[in-house]
Structures are given as C-alpha cells and as structure tokens.
Write an enzyme that holds these catalytic residues in place. Structure first.
Site, mmCIF file in Angstrom:
data_model
loop_
_atom_site.group_PDB
_atom_site.id
_atom_site.type_symbol
_atom_site.label_atom_id
_atom_site.label_comp_id
_atom_site.label_asym_id
_atom_site.label_seq_id
_atom_site.Cartn_x
_atom_site.Cartn_y
_atom_site.Cartn_z
ATOM 1 N N ASP A 247 0.848 -1.190 0.000
ATOM 2 C CA ASP A 247 0.000 0.000 0.000
ATOM 3 C C ASP A 247 0.892 1.252 0.000
ATOM 4 O O ASP A 247 0.709 2.187 -0.794
ATOM 5 C CB ASP A 247 -0.881 -0.039 1.264
ATOM 6 C CG ASP A 247 -2.035 0.943 1.219
ATOM 7 O OD1 ASP A 247 -2.188 1.636 0.208
ATOM 8 O OD2 ASP A 247 -2.788 1.009 2.213
ATOM 9 N N ASP A 251 1.992 3.966 -3.475
ATOM 10 C CA ASP A 251 1.787 5.425 -3.527
ATOM 11 C C ASP A 251 3.100 6.116 -3.878
ATOM 12 O O ASP A 251 3.143 7.055 -4.676
ATOM 13 C CB ASP A 251 1.307 5.957 -2.164
ATOM 14 C CG ASP A 251 -0.216 5.886 -2.005
ATOM 15 O OD1 ASP A 251 -0.808 4.949 -2.566
ATOM 16 O OD2 ASP A 251 -0.787 6.754 -1.322
#
Ligand code: NAD
Length: 366
Positions: A247, A251
């Site tokens: 996760d 990004d």
C-alpha cells in the site's frame, strides 16, 4: 462479447474518474463490437449515507454476479469519527474479501511523455516499469485481534499482523508467474530483521522461488526498498509485498512515475476481478473537475486483459492514453510549468475520441 460490469463510483473523486473510465470502456466496446451492461451500486461513504452500511449486501451480490467490477475510491474525512466497521474504507476491505481478491497488481510505468512530471530527475526514472504484486487479504488490515481500549489520555490500541504459509505461497506464485512474462526478476519486500511475519514471508518466498529457476529472486527490507524506489526505480521488475508495505510503496511509486493519479490496479484471485485506480477519494480536489482519470482508465485496460482476455482491447486503451499524453494534454497533477492543464472530463473525452476515431494503432506503452 457481452460484458456485464458492476460500477461502484464511491466517494470524492471516485464518481468523476469512473465516469471517464466508462466513457473509454464504451468507446472500446463500440470499436470492437462488444455489448456492455453496467450496473451501478453503492459503496463507501455514499453507501453509509444512503443505507447505513459501507458495503450493502445488494452491492456484494451484484458484484458477484457480474464479470468484473470497476471501483472509483472510498473515504471522506467526515466519516472519520464513525465506529471502525462503519467507515467507508471497511466497505472496500470487506468487498476485496468477499471477492476473494488476494492478488493486487499495481503497475507503475514511466511514460516517456511524462518524464518531466516526476519530482525525480529524468535519468533516474527513465525506463522504470515496475509491477507491484501486493498481498491483499492478510497482514495488519485483516488480522485479529484489533481494538482500541481505555480512555484518553491513557488509551491503547492493538492491530495484528498475521500471515499463514498458504497466503504467502499463493501470492508468491502469482508474482513468479507474472515475472516470467516480464524481465524475470522478483524483489520480495519484508522486514525480516524485525518481524516474525516477515521471516516467514522470506522463508516461503525463497521456497516457492526454487520452483522458478528462470527467475532471479532478491529480498529487500522495506526501508531499503523505499530508498531504492526513489534512487534506482528502474532496477525493479516485479516487487512482491505483503499488504501494508505494498500500500505504502505503491503510492510512492505513483509519485516516482509522475502522479498517483495515473496508477491502475487489478485485484484478482476470486471469481470476479476488481479494478480500481490506486489513489483514494482525494477530498482536497473532489468536485473541482481536476482529478486525473488515467488511473481509472488504465484499470479498464487491466479489466480487458485479466477478466476478458481481450489483449487487443487492453492495448488499445493503453495506446490511446499514450497518444493523448504525446499530444501534450495534461491534467493538473502531471502538468509542468508553461502548460495549461485540462479537466478530468476533457482528458476522458480525448482518450475516448482517440479510440473511436481509430487514430491510434496498438503499440508500446512507453
Ligand atoms: P488520496 O490518494 O486520496 O490523495 C493523496 C493526494 O493525491 C492528494 O493530494 C490528492 O489530491 C492526490 N490525488 C489522488 N488521486 C488523484 C487523481 N486521480 N488526480 C489528481 N490528484 C490525485 O489519499 P489520501 O488523501 O491519503 O486519502 C483520502 C481518502 O481516500 C481517505 O479517506 C482514505 O482512507 C481514502 N483512500 C481510499 C482508497 C481507495 O478507495 N482505494 C485508497 C487510498 C485512500
């Protein structure tokens, strides 16, 4: 082909980007003579407002009876005070679980026309083409027990990171198989110097790797991987991670290649694939029309490839995105000094027109 798709626009910029993705989906369907049937359902904060539940049963049933699901994004600060099980993000986690989507594929590709959109120097990012393979149904996001207890200023909280060998085996197998069709390198990310879960992860990935002697396997601590991702991003091919590390690193990979707004994803492993841009609901720009729809649009390409095995349609979408970027069109997030950015809807329209007018030929993405 008949394409039955459930669309979950969700919150914030979710409805803006999914509507452009649908425009592109319809353009491809028109060009290749597919019939699209779209069923729109609620998820996230918008579902909480209408039904009191971030993932209504009707949404799950409709998703499970379709061929593929397109999701925008969920989340809004106005729901931050709700009990954790009622929060929009919980709806998304439950959906991934209901769909059995354990394998989250997040490609981060540096498009040649966007070399100057990255905060990093061109020579660092040139050639970057990473496939992040993130485990999606385990780790801290699902582990039990999980709770907050006590009262301020003496509260305490617990989250549990939990992985079983079969969870690691199946995601590692996906990563090695995907690497066989790419540059045959897997970097497995962990924190094996500190965490038991990571030591198990490293053991299992090493064992699975022995079945793939054609793949070069490296292990890297997550802190080191975060550093390498900005200093030498082009060294990576497949980046295999557990849930939370993936996760965070995805990004970061988004920023490396220009913007999180251009990253698509596919969540696979169960009966129905889930496709969504990597970004969240971006409340800071929601409703302004400035969101970048490319992540959602490229998620449609992944849908064609993985759920429908329609490779030509997938490449058509990717080539159309590249054609529009090559012409110099940019949304605000990827715009550089001296360029006048276009709105979300115009970006979607231009990509769809590029497909309908057959002005693009399928070709290399970068
Ligand atoms: P975010 O991804 O929504 O936004 C981070 C930054 O990137 C913001 O500055 C935003 O404006 C920008 N950005 C994101 N997508 C963009 C796009 N398409 N075009 C242009 N700029 C874009 O992450 P956040 O701010 O940490 O989270 C906001 C909300 O989204 C929270 O409620 C969070 O829980 C939720 N969230 C949802 C998902 C999901 O639905 N899959 C993923 C991450 C975060």
């Amino acid at each position: 082909m008949q394409l039955n798709i459930t669309v979950l626009p969700g919150d914030g910029i979710g409805p803006e980007v999914t509507s452009e993705a649908l425009r592109v989906l319809n353009a491809v369907a028109g060009k290749f003579e597919h019939q699209v049937r779209v069923n729109q359902k609620l998820i996230g904060g918008s579902a909480v407002v209408r039904t009191g539940n971030p993932l209504p049963d009707d949404t799950v049933q409709t998703c499970l009876s379709s061929n593929a699901v397109l999701l925008g994004a969920v989340g809004d600060p106005s729901f931050d005070r709700l009990p954790v099980d009622l929060r929009p993000e919980r709806g998304l986690l439950r959906l991934r679980q209901a769909l059995g989507a354990f394998a989250n594929l997040r490609p981060a590709t540096c498009f040649a026309p966007l070399l100057q959109s990255s905060p990093l120097r061109e020579e660092i990012i040139r050639g970057t083409d990473i496939l992040i393979v993130r485990e999606l149904l385990g780790g801290l996001y699902f582990g039990e027990p999980r709770s907050t207890s006590g009262s301020a200023p003496n509260r305490s909280a617990i989250d549990t990171m939990h992985y079983r060998e079969p969870d690691i085996e199946r995601i590692a197998t996906v990563a090695f198989k995907l690497a066989q069709a790419r540059s045959r390198r897997v970097t497995s990310v962990d924190k094996a110097n500190v965490l038991d879960c990571s030591r198990l992860w490293r053991d299992v990935v090493t064992r699975i790797g022995k079945h793939y002697p054609d793949i070069e396997l490296h292990h890297m601590y997550v802190d080191s991987a975060a550093m390498a991702l900005v200093s030498r991003p082009s060294q990576f091919d497949v980046l295999l991670t557990e849930n939370m590390f993936g996760d965070i690193l995805s990004d970061q990979a988004g920023a490396v290649v220009g913007s999180i707004g251009i990253l698509p994803s596919a969540s696979l492993g169960g009966p129905v694939g889930l496709y969504e841009p990597v970004h969240g609901s971006a409340p800071d720009i929601a409703g302004k029309g400035t969101a970048n729809p490319i992540g959602a649009i490229l998620s449609i390409a992944m849908m064609f490839r993985h759920s429908f095995e329609l490779e030509e349609e997938a490449v058509t979408v990717e080539s159309a995105v590249l054609a529009v970027l090559n012409k110099g069109y940019r949304t605000e997030d990827i715009s550089t000094v001296g360029r006048f950015p276009i709105q979300c809807a115009e970006m979607g329209r231009r990509i769809a027109e590029s497909i309908s007018h057959a002005e693009i030929r399928t070709g290399q993405l970068t």
